[in-house]
Each structure stands twice: as structure tokens, then as C-alpha cells.
Write an enzyme that holds these catalytic residues in place. Structure first.
Site, PDB file in Angstrom:
ATOM      1  N   TYR A 153       0.835  -1.213   0.000  1.00 29.04           N
ATOM      2  CA  TYR A 153       0.000   0.000   0.000  1.00 29.04           C
ATOM      3  C   TYR A 153       0.865   1.257   0.000  1.00 29.04           C
ATOM      4  CZ  TYR A 153      -3.024   3.658   1.916  1.00 29.04           C
ATOM      5  OH  TYR A 153      -3.693   4.850   2.137  1.00 29.04           O
ATOM      6  N   LYS A 157       1.372   4.360  -2.891  1.00 32.11           N
ATOM      7  CA  LYS A 157       1.102   5.774  -2.609  1.00 32.11           C
ATOM      8  C   LYS A 157       2.340   6.635  -2.877  1.00 32.11           C
ATOM      9  CE  LYS A 157      -3.221   5.806  -1.246  1.00 32.11           C
ATOM     10  NZ  LYS A 157      -4.261   6.612  -1.922  1.00 32.11           N
TER      11      LYS A 157
END
Length: 234
Positions: A153, A157
């Protein structure tokens, strides 16, 4: 203003749409995968402001046909977008040694490549003086505290953060501003999934209001910036 926002069915995206819909000056196309949640979004927005102009559209930024989306946006906005908020995203919480390549691919598609596709396809309709707002995370912000289980994750990002800086330079001559808000914690379903025992001091509606306000005015003060928006980090 003519506004397109993704990830509008829950969390801070949902709340940002509600905030934007309170102003009659805005026309909003709200995208998300769940038609049921979008229907609920429209009901709430119309309940708060019956005169709002809100078009909920079920759309998957990774898999769906952008030709149809382009035509829809053009028909409602007459080929002029003022604000694009790339808020859609997903989260996988696994220890690194249990995270396989498919997990990394899924995170890159949901949190990075989907936004690349959205920008590339809607860019021809973005007006001079318009604003692209990418919603990043403190998990991908250099030097911030990192947490176990979020490697895929956070890496996705971080890619979105770097894209923001690159696009701001490339789109400068077109007078299109690009910024990224690296969000810290807000009490959303995604936060509860990542940190089940944690209670954020920031409510989803508070962060949603901040995103909405920044999307309308932030480009007057910033361009090419990845801005940490965090009282606490997770």
C-alpha cells in the site's frame, strides 16, 4: 466549477462530495464502483441541498471503459473540467513475507495506475487554471513513521506522490496545477481495516471538508507539492 471525483462511495471521498454539493456553483460527477452506495450519496446530498447538481456514476478506474466516461463528462460539462480529485484506492494489510506479487500489482493498479488512466483520459478536457488533486498517504511520505503490513500500500502511494511532482512540471505550460494530499489518519473503513484498535482524532467528514476546500482553492498557493495532512500517523 465542474468537478470529477473518484472513490466517492465511502470515507473521505463520500464526505468531500457532500461538502461540495452544498454549494450550488458546483457541478459534480462522482465515481465509484458501488451503484448502491452512490444512490445513497445522491439521496443524502439532495436532502441537504435539493438544488445541487450531482451525477453519480458507477465506474471502476482500473477496469472500465474510459471512452464512455469521456463522452459522459463531455455531455455534462461541455468539455471543461475545473477540478479532478483522484481519491479512489484500496488497502492490503499483510506482513511483507506474506505479501505476494499479485498483492503488489493490485495496490499499484488501484492506488497508482488507475489514477494515471484517469488523468490521461480526462486531461484533454481540463481547462486552463484547473486543479488535479491526488489523494496520497503518510504511509508513502518520505521520512514518516511506517507500519508493518502496509509495504504494498505505502509503496503504491509513494508512486502517486512522485507522479504528482512530475506532472506539475509537465503541465505547467498548460496552466494546470497538480498537488497531492498525503493524508494521515481519519476515522474511515480503510483506517479500521489497517488499524482495528485505533481511534483517529479526525473524523471522515472533517477530512472530507478539507479535501473539498483544498481542491477549490489550493492551487492558488501550491503546485507540484505533496502536502502532509496529519495530526497523527497511522
Amino acid at each position: 466549477m465542474n468537478i470529477v471525483i473518484t472513490g466517492a462511495s465511502s470515507g473521505v471521498g463520500f464526505e468531500a462530495v457532500i461538502e461540495l454539493a452544498l454549494t450550488n456553483n458546483h457541478q459534480i460527477i462522482a465515481l465509484a464502483r458501488s451503484q448502491d452506495k452512490l444512490t445513497r450519496l445522491l439521496e443524502i446530498a439532495k436532502g441537504l441541498n435539493p438544488e445541487c447538481t450531482l451525477y453519480p456514476v458507477a465506474f471502476d478506474i482500473v477496469h472500465d471503459d474510459y471512452d464512455g466516461l469521456q463522452q459522459f463528462v463531455n455531455s455534462r460539462f461541455e468539455g471543461k473540467i475545473d477540478v479532478l480529485i483522484n481519491n479512489a484506492g484500496a488497502l492490503i494489510n499483510k506482513p511483507f513475507n506474506q505479501t505476494d506479487e499479485t498483492d503488489f500489482v493490485e495496490m499499484l493498479q488501484s492506488n497508482y495506475l488507475g489514477h494515471v488512466r484517469m488523468i490521461q483520459n480526462l486531461l484533454p478536457q481540463m481547462a486552463q487554471g484547473s486543479h488535479i488533486v491526488n489523494i496520497g498517504s503518510m504511509g508513502g511520505f518520505p521520512g514518516s513513521i511506517k507500519f508493518g503490513g502496509l509495504s504494498a500500500y505505502s509503496a503504491s502511494k509513494a508512486a502517486l506522490h512522485t507522479l504528482t511532482e512530475c506532472l506539475a512540471l509537465e503541465l505547467r505550460d498548460q496552466q494546470i496545477s497538480v498537488n497531492c494530499l498525503a493524508l494521515g489518519s481519519a476515522q474511515t473503513e480503510m483506517l479500521e481495516k489497517a488499524f482495528p484498535d485505533y481511534q483517529s482524532p479526525v473524523m471522515a467528514f472533517e477530512m472530507g471538508k478539507y479535501i473539498a476546500d483544498f481542491a477549490i482553492t489550493g492551487h492558488k498557493f501550491f503546485n507540484g507539492k505533496v502536502l502532509p495532512v496529519a495530526v497523527t500517523t497511522p
